[in-house]
Design a protein around this motif. Sequence first.
Motif, PDB file in Angstrom:
ATOM      1  N   LEU A 168       1.165  -0.899  -0.111  1.00 40.33           N
ATOM      2  CA  LEU A 168       0.242  -0.190   0.099  1.00 40.33           C
ATOM      3  C   LEU A 168       1.136   1.281  -0.397  1.00 40.33           C
ATOM      4  N   SER A 169       1.115   2.154  -0.723  1.00 41.89           N
ATOM      5  CA  SER A 169       1.452   2.900  -1.614  1.00 41.89           C
ATOM      6  C   SER A 169       1.247   4.499  -1.102  1.00 41.89           C
ATOM      7  N   SER A 170       0.020   4.651  -1.011  1.00 39.74           N
ATOM      8  CA  SER A 170      -0.932   5.816  -0.770  1.00 39.74           C
ATOM      9  C   SER A 170      -1.776   6.170   0.677  1.00 39.74           C
ATOM     10  N   ALA A 171      -2.160   7.008   1.120  1.00 41.90           N
ATOM     11  CA  ALA A 171      -3.028   7.047   1.269  1.00 41.90           C
ATOM     12  C   ALA A 171      -4.289   6.749   1.175  1.00 41.90           C
ATOM     13  N   ASN A 172      -5.706   5.925   1.561  1.00 37.75           N
ATOM     14  CA  ASN A 172      -6.792   4.905   0.967  1.00 37.75           C
ATOM     15  C   ASN A 172      -8.207   5.759   1.970  1.00 37.75           C
ATOM     16  N   SER A 173      -9.050   5.485   1.662  1.00 39.80           N
ATOM     17  CA  SER A 173      -9.906   6.029   2.189  1.00 39.80           C
ATOM     18  C   SER A 173     -10.993   4.569   3.043  1.00 39.80           C
ATOM     19  N   TYR A 174     -10.487   4.097   2.493  1.00 40.59           N
ATOM     20  CA  TYR A 174     -11.121   2.370   2.550  1.00 40.59           C
ATOM     21  C   TYR A 174     -11.439   2.449   4.073  1.00 40.59           C
ATOM     22  N   ALA A 175     -13.115   2.014   4.131  1.00 42.60           N
ATOM     23  CA  ALA A 175     -13.189   1.847   5.638  1.00 42.60           C
ATOM     24  C   ALA A 175     -13.714   0.236   6.241  1.00 42.60           C
ATOM     25  N   GLY A 176     -13.056  -0.288   5.850  1.00 41.60           N
ATOM     26  CA  GLY A 176     -12.915  -1.676   6.426  1.00 41.60           C
ATOM     27  C   GLY A 176     -11.497  -2.171   7.196  1.00 41.60           C
ATOM     28  N   ALA A 177     -11.814  -3.913   7.178  1.00 40.53           N
ATOM     29  CA  ALA A 177     -11.125  -4.169   8.337  1.00 40.53           C
ATOM     30  C   ALA A 177      -9.644  -4.908   7.485  1.00 40.53           C
ATOM     31  N   TRP A 178      -8.834  -5.272   8.350  1.00 44.89           N
ATOM     32  CA  TRP A 178      -7.852  -5.748   6.716  1.00 44.89           C
ATOM     33  C   TRP A 178      -7.092  -7.066   8.441  1.00 44.89           C
ATOM     34  N   THR A 179      -6.952  -8.742   7.183  1.00 46.77           N
ATOM     35  CA  THR A 179      -6.827  -9.692   7.416  1.00 46.77           C
ATOM     36  C   THR A 179      -5.272 -10.247   7.162  1.00 46.77           C
ATOM     37  N   THR A 180      -4.116 -10.381   7.089  1.00 46.82           N
ATOM     38  CA  THR A 180      -3.603 -11.307   6.496  1.00 46.82           C
ATOM     39  C   THR A 180      -2.895 -12.078   6.538  1.00 46.82           C
ATOM     40  N   ALA A 181      -2.814 -13.294   5.931  1.00 48.67           N
ATOM     41  CA  ALA A 181      -2.087 -14.420   6.226  1.00 48.67           C
ATOM     42  C   ALA A 181      -0.982 -14.415   4.455  1.00 48.67           C
ATOM     43  N   GLY A 182      -0.594 -13.346   3.450  1.00 46.81           N
ATOM     44  CA  GLY A 182       0.877 -13.067   2.995  1.00 46.81           C
ATOM     45  C   GLY A 182       1.347 -11.662   4.091  1.00 46.81           C
ATOM     46  N   VAL A 183       1.904 -10.819   3.003  1.00 47.57           N
ATOM     47  CA  VAL A 183       2.651 -10.014   3.473  1.00 47.57           C
ATOM     48  C   VAL A 183       1.912  -8.834   3.187  1.00 47.57           C
ATOM     49  N   LEU A 184       1.179  -7.740   4.227  1.00 48.01           N
ATOM     50  CA  LEU A 184       0.852  -6.265   4.410  1.00 48.01           C
ATOM     51  C   LEU A 184       1.608  -4.972   4.319  1.00 48.01           C
ATOM     52  N   ASP A 185       2.443  -4.517   3.683  1.00 52.09           N
ATOM     53  CA  ASP A 185       3.058  -4.031   3.499  1.00 52.09           C
ATOM     54  C   ASP A 185       2.925  -2.943   3.714  1.00 52.09           C
ATOM     55  N   VAL A 186       2.976  -1.683   4.294  1.00 52.76           N
ATOM     56  CA  VAL A 186       2.029  -0.254   4.805  1.00 52.76           C
ATOM     57  C   VAL A 186       3.255   0.664   4.437  1.00 52.76           C
ATOM     58  N   GLY A 187       2.971   1.312   3.008  1.00 51.43           N
ATOM     59  CA  GLY A 187       4.107   1.891   3.103  1.00 51.43           C
ATOM     60  C   GLY A 187       3.787   4.155   3.134  1.00 51.43           C
ATOM     61  N   ALA A 188       3.000   4.316   3.297  1.00 45.63           N
ATOM     62  CA  ALA A 188       2.593   5.411   3.682  1.00 45.63           C
ATOM     63  C   ALA A 188       1.464   5.728   5.095  1.00 45.63           C
ATOM     64  N   PRO A 189       1.354   7.018   4.791  1.00 49.24           N
ATOM     65  CA  PRO A 189       0.865   6.771   6.486  1.00 49.24           C
ATOM     66  C   PRO A 189      -0.784   6.903   5.837  1.00 49.24           C
ATOM     67  N   GLY A 190      -1.765   7.091   6.468  1.00 48.58           N
ATOM     68  CA  GLY A 190      -3.376   6.337   6.592  1.00 48.58           C
ATOM     69  C   GLY A 190      -3.712   5.172   4.201  1.00 48.58           C
ATOM     70  N   ALA A 191      -2.353   4.859   4.896  1.00 45.51           N
ATOM     71  CA  ALA A 191      -2.510   3.115   3.946  1.00 45.51           C
ATOM     72  C   ALA A 191      -3.796   2.546   3.866  1.00 45.51           C
ATOM     73  N   LEU A 192      -3.625   1.908   5.493  1.00 40.99           N
ATOM     74  CA  LEU A 192      -5.071   1.076   5.768  1.00 40.99           C
ATOM     75  C   LEU A 192      -6.507   1.642   5.838  1.00 40.99           C
ATOM     76  N   GLY A 193      -6.367   3.371   5.574  1.00 41.34           N
ATOM     77  CA  GLY A 193      -7.367   3.526   5.804  1.00 41.34           C
ATOM     78  C   GLY A 193      -8.047   4.212   6.465  1.00 41.34           C
ATOM     79  N   THR A 194      -9.605   4.331   6.901  1.00 41.69           N
ATOM     80  CA  THR A 194      -9.823   5.168   7.978  1.00 41.69           C
ATOM     81  C   THR A 194     -10.289   3.638   8.686  1.00 41.69           C
TER      82      THR A 194
END
Length: 168
Positions: free
Chosen positions: A91-117
Amino acid sequence: PGSASLSSGAVLEINNGSGTFTGTVAAAAGTAIRGGTGTHTFNGIANVNGNMTLNGGPASTDTLILGSDGSDVLRLGAGATTMVGVGTIRLSSANSYAGAWTTAGVLDVGAPGALGTGTSPIVVNSPGRLTLNTPSLARDITLNNPGGGIELLQDCTVTGNIPIATNA
């Protein structure tokens, strides 16, 4: 450019010559967006309308980069969960996604706000890994795995709880 409407069970695979998708996707519950072999980029818009899976590609060494141009790629998603399966999702940029995250792979958070709201905890299942390459993260992280975890690629302040499940 272009657009796609994914119905339940559909998969959008980004595997063209340039390896970049810039259109708009309406993703219904039960859909997936997946990169091809190697590294590919999604700089379009994904309107998440239910639980969705993101895969880096068909193998654990494949990567799908979202928002390399700074765009808000993941949108909507209230009440949904996005699952990172095979490979790496960066995730290379901020997103407005409002849901949840689950990972069994690699979730690479590369920017503030990348996981959304969203405010739900990020769940890391075996053999998943949460890679933080951002100065801060204001979310709880749940580790449910014996083989994965959290990787810091720079100094990062996490202002949330990190409970570790008894099976971890």
